[in-house]
Enzyme design. Structure first.
Site, PDB file in Angstrom:
ATOM      1  CB  SER A 191      20.580  -5.560   7.754  1.00 41.09           C
ATOM      2  OG  SER A 191      19.593  -5.348   8.659  1.00 41.09           O
ATOM      3  CG  ASP A 198      15.530 -11.292   4.962  1.00 46.17           C
ATOM      4  OD1 ASP A 198      14.879 -11.280   6.144  1.00 46.17           O
ATOM      5  OD2 ASP A 198      16.198 -10.617   4.684  1.00 46.17           O
ATOM      6  CG  HIS A 208      18.059 -10.210   8.036  1.00 45.68           C
ATOM      7  ND1 HIS A 208      17.557  -9.399   6.761  1.00 45.68           N
ATOM      8  CD2 HIS A 208      18.381  -8.993   8.947  1.00 45.68           C
ATOM      9  CE1 HIS A 208      17.914  -8.248   6.933  1.00 45.68           C
ATOM     10  NE2 HIS A 208      18.564  -7.983   7.947  1.00 45.68           N
TER      11      HIS A 208
END
Lengths: 404, 274
Positions: B96, B219, B247
């Site tokens: 991320s 996602d 995610h």
């Protein structure tokens, strides 16, 4: 799904390991306003608002993965009609037939959420107020610190100032003594008596006088008033004094005395025009044998000659402009005669500032028969009586001459 | 070794390789999220795990509200750990927002990194139409910040309750001691703001380190458009579309994540040898 669960007073949903909807109860369907067929098999995140979908990904999924349960998570559902429904979710993951499934209950909290929003708003306001308070406090502390520093600095400066003032006062006191020492002593001879009064407005005076016996029958009396008062004027008086105390006892002619003083002032300020001071002066050359007075009055208040018998008064008025004004001025003395018992009063404007010109003359007249020592005291008393406390005083000086 | 940094960032090192492999957790998470994936590489790599200051078991005292106001501050954490361990040419795996943090770190000190592996990356979360689709409007991200606020009290009590209610599972308690997510609401919020309102698109052309982009399916946080944008603008990048949904593929689909990373590392290693 059994009927009890289907109509339970909370939403209920069973999710697959991937988060897809396997079962949904009637209560949740009616909260959302959907039909079962629309939702089966779809990801549970489609029921959520966008922020809740992100929160679901960031918190719900990892927490469920790790703890196998989620408790009291605040999310928002979004109904197909677009309504946002805040809910609290509890979830438990379990194994069914070798597959992980998650049971969730949804508890709508519309009112509680509003209440929480208000609480949050109040909390934020309180926090901003607290931050503002802290900021104000910090600024105040800084200001206080600055103030303290400044105060310390001020105290330091004040102390320096005090020390400086004391030193200056000491110096000025010394200077005043020197100035006074330069003044001549009273004369009391068979043919002439001279008394004087001298008072500086501050420590130092812009007035100066001198009276000298030139020979057995001649006397020189001079009175000067340098414009302004204080240190600069006093310095000039001393400079003039050193000049006239050589000239007068040497028997210089009155015009010579005034000329020299005038040139001296011009030479002093030749290069410093801004420092220029001018000066009023009166010089009397008294011949006691011939009973004549030669005088020059350069812009000075008129001296008074008082006759004892007739009570007449004669003014020795200005004959010239003040010295130090225009270079090359011509000084021509005037001559008057006197008789035994005549009395002279010379004064600076510091005296008439209080008493006025019209006050001195009667004073002289009324007291023409008393000794000049007494007369001097009467004038001083009169000066003190007429002095206003608020009035800014000028230097004061007068000379009394008894011609015998 | 700078022991202060080791303690500050709760650095853990294990494994047998010569080459280092550093795993950086994503927003709101700590190093425990890498448990499964990191284990898989410990035979071939010297595995490095750490927590950013403000999360996990990092030293909260070291948190600086000015430094951590932007991703630069977090990138400095990465560089500090690299320096403390004297790393060279390490494989950096970031989930991320850590993908971007690693990228920023690589721009500042490229010598520390041989490879960047970006798991669910996005150079910018906000939409910038027409050419860029980050996935979010500003008010949606504001909504996320509000949700974080509303769940804060829930978080604290939830953990406490979990510990108390599971005294029959003592292992869980130990695991919980390594805090899963940062519980300080101010720090979490600042990290969220630094993360979600950052825009790193202009930095992409300057990146020199070869990069693997692992793009998840469905996602919502890092959509395919964001991953593809990265691929187009990172000159030495490889783009892999994952089967994994959501995610957090390193948690939900660790096998696929491990397999794709390994495959990429093997291929690039072969490429280097050839």
């Amino acid at each position: 799904m059994d009927s009890l669960l289907d109509h339970a007073p909370c939403g209920f949903i069973t999710l697959s390991a991937n988060g897809d909807i396997l079962e949904i109860n009637q209560t949740l369907l009616s909260i959302l306003g959907c039909r079962q067929d629309d939702l089966s098999g779809r990801p549970v995140s489609t029921l959520l608002t966008v922020p809740s979908q992100v929160f679901y990904q960031f918190y719900f999924v990892p927490l469920l993965k790790r703890e196998k349960r989620v408790e009291e998570m605040h999310l928002s559902l979004q109904s197909p009609s677009g309504e946002e429904i805040p809910v609290i979710i509890n979830a438990v993951q379990s194994e069914k037939d070798g597959k992980a499934t998650t049971d969730c209950i949804f508890f709508p909290i519309r009112k509680r959420s509003e209440y929480e929003n208000e609480l949050l708003t109040a909390k934020k306001e309180a926090e901003s107020a607290l931050i503002a308070l802290h900021k104000a406090h910090t600024e105040l502390d800084m200001a206080m610190g600055n103030l303290k520093d400044q105060q310390r600095e001020l105290v330091k400066l004040n102390r320096q100032n005090q020390r400086f003032k004391q030193e200056t006062e000491k110096e000025l006191e010394l200077a005043r003594k020197i100035q006074e020492i330069s003044l001549t002593d009273p004369i009391d001879h068979p043919t002439i008596q001279i008394e004087s009064f001298y008072k500086a407005s501050r420590q130092l005076s812009g007035d100066i006088y001198g009276f000298y016996q030139i020979d057995d029958h001649r006397y020189g009396v001079i009175l000067l008033d340098v414009m302004g008062h204080g240190i600069s004027s006093a310095l000039i008086t001393m400079s003039l004094h050193s000049l006239f105390q050589r000239l007068i006892p040497g028997g210089a002619r009155p015009e010579k005395v005034l000329n020299e003083l005038d040139s001296h002032l011009h030479s002093l300020f030749q290069k410093e025009e801004e420092a220029r001071h001018y000066c009023t002066a009166i010089y009397l050359l008294i011949d006691t044998k011939r009973k004549k007075i030669e005088y020059i009055n350069a812009g000075h208040p008129a001296a008074l000659l008082q006759s004892p018998t007739t009570g007449e008064q004669h003014e020795l008025a200005s004959t010239n402009i003040p010295i130090g004004m225009f270079e090359g001025a011509a000084y021509i003395p005037k001559t008057i005669s006197y008789i035994e018992g005549d009395r002279l009063l010379l004064y600076t404007d510091g005296v008439t500032d209080f008493l006025g010109c019209n006050h001195l003359s009667p004073l002289l007249q009324e007291n023409h028969s008393i000794p000049i020592g007494r007369l001097k005291q009467i004038i001083i008393q009169s000066l003190e009586d007429n002095q206003q406390p608020s009035q800014k005083t000028d230097d004061q000086c007068f000379i009394l001459v008894d011609l015998r | 070794m700078d022991q202060d940094i080791i303690v500050r960032n709760n650095v853990k090192v294990f494994g047998n390789g010569d080459k280092a492999m550093m795993f950086a957790p994503g927003f709101g998470c700590d190093q425990t999220v890498w448990k499964t994936v990191a284990e898989a590489f410990k035979d071939d790599y010297r595995v490095v795990l750490f927590d950013y200051v403000g999360s996990g078991n990092s030293d909260l005292q070291a948190y600086d509200f000015i430094r951590y106001n932007t991703l630069e501050g977090y990138a400095q954490d990465v560089l500090d750990v690299c320096a403390a361990l004297d790393l060279e040419q390490a494989v950096f795996v970031g989930h991320s927002v850590s993908s971007m943090i690693g990228m920023i770190a690589s721009l500042r000190q490229p010598q520390y990194f041989s490879t960047l592996v970006m798991v669910g990356p996005s150079p910018c979360y906000l939409n910038d139409p027409p050419e860029y689709l980050g996935g979010f409007e500003r008010e949606q991200l504001q909504g996320l910040l509000e949700l974080m606020e509303k769940n804060y009290i829930g978080w604290a009590t939830m953990f406490a309750a979990t510990v108390l209610n599971n005294s029959s599972r003592p292992a869980l308690k130990e695991e919980l001691e390594e805090r899963f997510c940062s519980t300080d609401p101010l720090i979490a919020r600042q990290f969220a703001e630094a993360t979600f309102f950052s825009d790193n698109r202009k930095d992409l052309p300057r990146v020199t380190v070869p990069t693997l982009i692992l793009q998840c399916s469905d996602d919502i946080i890092a959509p395919v458009s964001a991953g593809e944008y990265l691929h187009q603008h990172l000159s030495k990048s490889v783009f892999k579309q994952m089967e994994a949904t959501g995610h957090c593929p390193h948690m939900s689909h660790p096998e696929e994540t491990i397999q794709l990373i390994r495959q990429y590392l093997n291929e690039t290693a072969v490429g280097v040898l050839a």
